[in-house]
Design an enzyme around this catalytic site. Sequence first.
Site, mmCIF file in Angstrom:
data_model
loop_
_atom_site.group_PDB
_atom_site.id
_atom_site.type_symbol
_atom_site.label_atom_id
_atom_site.label_comp_id
_atom_site.label_asym_id
_atom_site.label_seq_id
_atom_site.Cartn_x
_atom_site.Cartn_y
_atom_site.Cartn_z
ATOM 1 N N GLY A 241 -82.682 5.606 23.820
ATOM 2 C CA GLY A 241 -83.278 6.887 24.203
ATOM 3 C C GLY A 241 -84.457 7.213 23.319
ATOM 4 O O GLY A 241 -85.208 6.319 22.914
ATOM 5 N N SER A 242 -84.594 8.505 22.996
ATOM 6 C CA SER A 242 -85.795 8.947 22.289
ATOM 7 C C SER A 242 -85.674 8.706 20.783
ATOM 8 O O SER A 242 -84.576 8.564 20.234
ATOM 9 C CB SER A 242 -86.006 10.443 22.531
ATOM 10 O OG SER A 242 -84.945 11.170 21.943
ATOM 11 N N GLY A 245 -83.757 11.694 19.319
ATOM 12 C CA GLY A 245 -82.309 11.597 19.532
ATOM 13 C C GLY A 245 -81.700 10.518 18.653
ATOM 14 O O GLY A 245 -80.678 10.735 17.982
ATOM 15 N N GLY A 246 -82.330 9.348 18.637
ATOM 16 C CA GLY A 246 -81.799 8.218 17.864
ATOM 17 C C GLY A 246 -81.760 8.538 16.379
ATOM 18 O O GLY A 246 -80.753 8.284 15.705
ATOM 19 N N GLU A 265 -81.949 1.972 20.134
ATOM 20 C CA GLU A 265 -83.222 1.454 20.641
ATOM 21 C C GLU A 265 -84.027 2.675 21.026
ATOM 22 O O GLU A 265 -83.573 3.483 21.835
ATOM 23 C CB GLU A 265 -82.933 0.559 21.850
ATOM 24 C CG GLU A 265 -84.177 -0.085 22.387
ATOM 25 C CD GLU A 265 -83.965 -0.563 23.812
ATOM 26 O OE1 GLU A 265 -82.903 -1.104 24.141
ATOM 27 O OE2 GLU A 265 -84.897 -0.352 24.603
ATOM 28 N N CYS A 302 -88.864 0.773 28.158
ATOM 29 C CA CYS A 302 -89.163 0.781 26.723
ATOM 30 C C CYS A 302 -90.096 -0.372 26.396
ATOM 31 O O CYS A 302 -90.678 -0.409 25.323
ATOM 32 C CB CYS A 302 -87.881 0.671 25.936
ATOM 33 S SG CYS A 302 -86.925 -0.705 26.476
ATOM 34 N N GLU A 392 -95.360 6.991 21.358
ATOM 35 C CA GLU A 392 -95.018 6.560 22.718
ATOM 36 C C GLU A 392 -95.198 7.729 23.695
ATOM 37 O O GLU A 392 -94.712 8.831 23.452
ATOM 38 C CB GLU A 392 -93.558 6.097 22.747
ATOM 39 C CG GLU A 392 -93.080 5.630 24.115
ATOM 40 C CD GLU A 392 -91.575 5.288 24.138
ATOM 41 O OE1 GLU A 392 -91.247 4.212 24.635
ATOM 42 O OE2 GLU A 392 -90.751 6.088 23.658
HETATM 43 N N1 LIG Z 1 -87.894 3.691 24.347
HETATM 44 C C1 LIG Z 1 -86.880 3.792 25.169
HETATM 45 O O1 LIG Z 1 -86.143 2.869 25.406
HETATM 46 C C2 LIG Z 1 -86.614 5.068 25.837
HETATM 47 C C3 LIG Z 1 -87.235 6.211 25.388
HETATM 48 N N2 LIG Z 1 -86.955 7.394 25.963
HETATM 49 C C4 LIG Z 1 -87.614 8.601 25.429
HETATM 50 O O2 LIG Z 1 -86.684 9.657 25.394
HETATM 51 C C5 LIG Z 1 -87.180 10.794 26.099
HETATM 52 C C6 LIG Z 1 -86.032 11.547 26.711
HETATM 53 O O3 LIG Z 1 -85.238 10.629 27.395
HETATM 54 P P1 LIG Z 1 -83.684 10.613 27.247
HETATM 55 O O4 LIG Z 1 -83.169 9.418 27.894
HETATM 56 O O5 LIG Z 1 -83.124 11.897 27.711
HETATM 57 O O6 LIG Z 1 -83.449 10.411 25.663
HETATM 58 P P2 LIG Z 1 -82.695 11.312 24.653
HETATM 59 O O7 LIG Z 1 -82.826 10.686 23.326
HETATM 60 O O8 LIG Z 1 -83.108 12.725 24.749
HETATM 61 O O9 LIG Z 1 -81.160 11.238 25.115
HETATM 62 C C7 LIG Z 1 -80.397 10.040 25.075
HETATM 63 C C8 LIG Z 1 -78.936 10.381 24.910
HETATM 64 O O10 LIG Z 1 -78.682 10.897 23.597
HETATM 65 C C9 LIG Z 1 -78.196 12.230 23.660
HETATM 66 N N3 LIG Z 1 -78.874 12.962 22.588
HETATM 67 C C10 LIG Z 1 -80.210 13.066 22.393
HETATM 68 N N4 LIG Z 1 -80.462 13.776 21.283
HETATM 69 C C11 LIG Z 1 -79.266 14.129 20.761
HETATM 70 C C12 LIG Z 1 -78.865 14.882 19.627
HETATM 71 N N5 LIG Z 1 -79.756 15.414 18.795
HETATM 72 N N6 LIG Z 1 -77.547 15.056 19.428
HETATM 73 C C13 LIG Z 1 -76.626 14.525 20.272
HETATM 74 N N7 LIG Z 1 -76.952 13.815 21.360
HETATM 75 C C14 LIG Z 1 -78.250 13.613 21.614
HETATM 76 C C15 LIG Z 1 -78.574 12.723 25.037
HETATM 77 O O11 LIG Z 1 -77.698 13.740 25.458
HETATM 78 P P3 LIG Z 1 -77.974 14.560 26.810
HETATM 79 O O12 LIG Z 1 -77.473 13.700 27.915
HETATM 80 O O13 LIG Z 1 -77.173 15.787 26.619
HETATM 81 O O14 LIG Z 1 -79.449 14.794 26.886
HETATM 82 C C16 LIG Z 1 -78.433 11.459 25.848
HETATM 83 O O15 LIG Z 1 -77.088 11.195 26.142
HETATM 84 C C17 LIG Z 1 -88.161 10.211 27.052
HETATM 85 O O16 LIG Z 1 -89.116 11.130 27.457
HETATM 86 C C18 LIG Z 1 -88.728 9.114 26.228
HETATM 87 O O17 LIG Z 1 -89.713 9.628 25.367
HETATM 88 C C19 LIG Z 1 -86.040 7.456 26.986
HETATM 89 C C20 LIG Z 1 -85.407 6.341 27.477
HETATM 90 C C21 LIG Z 1 -85.666 5.035 26.929
HETATM 91 O O1 LIG Z 2 -87.040 -4.246 30.575
HETATM 92 C C1 LIG Z 2 -85.822 -4.277 30.497
HETATM 93 O O2 LIG Z 2 -85.146 -4.984 31.214
HETATM 94 C C2 LIG Z 2 -85.125 -3.440 29.467
HETATM 95 C C3 LIG Z 2 -85.925 -2.257 29.160
HETATM 96 C C4 LIG Z 2 -85.233 -1.312 28.267
HETATM 97 O O3 LIG Z 2 -84.420 -1.667 27.456
HETATM 98 C C5 LIG Z 2 -85.552 0.084 28.402
HETATM 99 O O4 LIG Z 2 -86.496 0.409 29.101
HETATM 100 O O5 LIG Z 2 -84.845 0.916 27.786
#
Ligand SMILES: NC(=O)C1=CN([C@@H]2O[C@H](COP(=O)(O)OP(=O)(O)OC[C@H]3O[C@@H](n4cnc5c(N)ncnc54)[C@H](OP(=O)(O)O)[C@@H]3O)[C@@H](O)[C@H]2O)C=CC1
Ligand SMILES: O=C(O)CCC(=O)C(=O)O
Length: 527
Positions: A241-242, A245-246, A265, A302, A392
């Site tokens: 995720g973000s 968040g991470g 990631e 990603c 990003e």
């Molecule tokens: N590089 C990558 O692979 C990716 C990057 N992103 C980035 O993340 C942004 C948001 O996407 P999203 O997928 O929602 O990612 P988030 O990091 O916001 O959420 C991912 C998961 O973590 C949980 N979470 C996030 N922050 C916290 C926290 N502080 N405490 C507890 N749990 C948390 C979320 O809960 P909940 O479900 O309640 O939101 C969700 O289940 C995108 O706009 C993008 O910038 C997203 C996907 C992939």
């Molecule tokens: O390209 C893929 O298959 C994986 C991409 C990925 O891990 C992501 O977008 O979060």
Amino acid sequence: MTIQGEQIIGRQIARGAEGSIYGVEAATGEKLQPAFGGATQADLERACQLADEAFDPYRALPAERRAAFLEAIAEEILALGDELIERCCAESGLPRGRIEGERGRTMGQLRLFASVLRDGGYLDARVDPPMPERQPLPRVDLRLRNVPIGPVAVFGASNFPLAFSVAGGDTASALAAGCPVVAKAHSAHPGTSELVGRAVLAAAQRCDMPEGVFSLLFDSSRRIGQGLVADHRIKAVGFTGSRGGGTALMKIAASRPEPIPVYAEMSSINPVFLFPQALEARAETIAKGFAASLVLGAGQFCTNPGLVIAVEGPALDRFVRATGEALAALPASVMLTPGIHEAFERGVAQLTGHAGVETVARGQEGGKLRGQAAFFAVDAEGFLADPMLQEEVFGASSLLVRCRDEAEMRRVAERLEGQLTAALHIEAGDHEAVRPLLPLLERKAGRILVNGFGTGVEVGHAMVHGGPFPATADGRSTSVGSKAIERFLRPVCYQDMPDDLLPPALQNANPERLWRRVDGVLTQPSA
Ligand SMILES: NC(=O)C1=CN([C@@H]2O[C@H](COP(=O)(O)OP(=O)(O)OC[C@H]3O[C@@H](n4cnc5c(N)ncnc54)[C@H](OP(=O)(O)O)[C@@H]3O)[C@@H](O)[C@H]2O)C=CC1
Ligand SMILES: O=C(O)CCC(=O)C(=O)O
């Protein structure tokens, strides 16, 4: 309808009592029914307790039983049929073909880990036989094998609602390692999560797995997700995720009385280096491939090519022109959630308004909740002066850095943060210029690829889907491919342990017929 808005705790399926979460139709922003109840603290407590109790019986099962469980999950996911595909398309806005493909990949990952279990190599069994006569001191009998780390918390990704979510790569690799999983459903696809959770539960029951090997919680407040990472029974975390968040979860994990690893990631802009000979020979072809990779899945990969680095000149101008033409023909696409769309718009607006940045191309205009592709350019000096330009922008947005020469390309590369991928577009005549860049890219990225783009990760044995921070929390691992199992294992050494007390993998008779490293030499099981 199988979706009831319910979570899974051990063998129990029930609605959580803490607030409500709704799925949202990505294309319209409309609420989808039913409401999902969020987990209470008591639910969290019970899921962790059951996972802890399941750990020893689950890891003690023969590898074949765990392999059959993984295969049964794949079958149960397929048996969900169209209900899964339709709900997943509605919640993610991703087209049917993509979701069907992703379901195939998810099943393939589960089966890959079943084959890893049957192979046994993941145990890394080693035997250093004793040397009682050795002088000046005798050598003891030493044997090593990997054991699972303990219950794992999995936070699925919004952008891969099947392959990186409830039964995605993190769950498959953790279950294969012998670790029970407590999954936290992503609020972007609660219906998909419940369906897949039910499939995992059905498989667990069919294969007579210990209760607690898998639970699925919904979280209406983020307290449950954070509580999961803080819970003393959880021993590792998988997250996609973000960066925000991470890193929030990494901090919680690091400040526990017993800190644990978080395999997060997060953020990567995946630099693409265009070398002069390649540009000269095929600027237009590279541009077509680049535009297609940029808009794939509305840019929500990603591995999306968010940064292009090249030496200025007529060949680069041809690339920019051809990219503009390719993007102009590409429609805007529905993004995963209104929040992700809003974040994309904000990122694009920031670049559009940046003094040193020029907008060189846009895709077709969107409409509500659709992301319109954007391609920007900046000179290397401008890029190096502003760290914000490395952030990003999740979606179909990319920034070209125009360099004066190849030395300036290297300076830009030196300044980059950790990345999942780095792509090189080259011809034979570019090799000498590429060579000095390679050690630098090895320090920066988990995967270095030639004449392609990082989107579309092959799930195999040699894949690395990882990279130094912020691409991931721990660049020593991968979240895709069979090597992902190593994140959830740790080695244990047995010294002078009587044969009948040793795990079968290390007994003298080698009853599991494993390849083992005996006195340092990889040794075939005897016939
Ligand atoms: N590089 C990558 O692979 C990716 C990057 N992103 C980035 O993340 C942004 C948001 O996407 P999203 O997928 O929602 O990612 P988030 O990091 O916001 O959420 C991912 C998961 O973590 C949980 N979470 C996030 N922050 C916290 C926290 N502080 N405490 C507890 N749990 C948390 C979320 O809960 P909940 O479900 O309640 O939101 C969700 O289940 C995108 O706009 C993008 O910038 C997203 C996907 C992939
Ligand atoms: O390209 C893929 O298959 C994986 C991409 C990925 O891990 C992501 O977008 O979060």
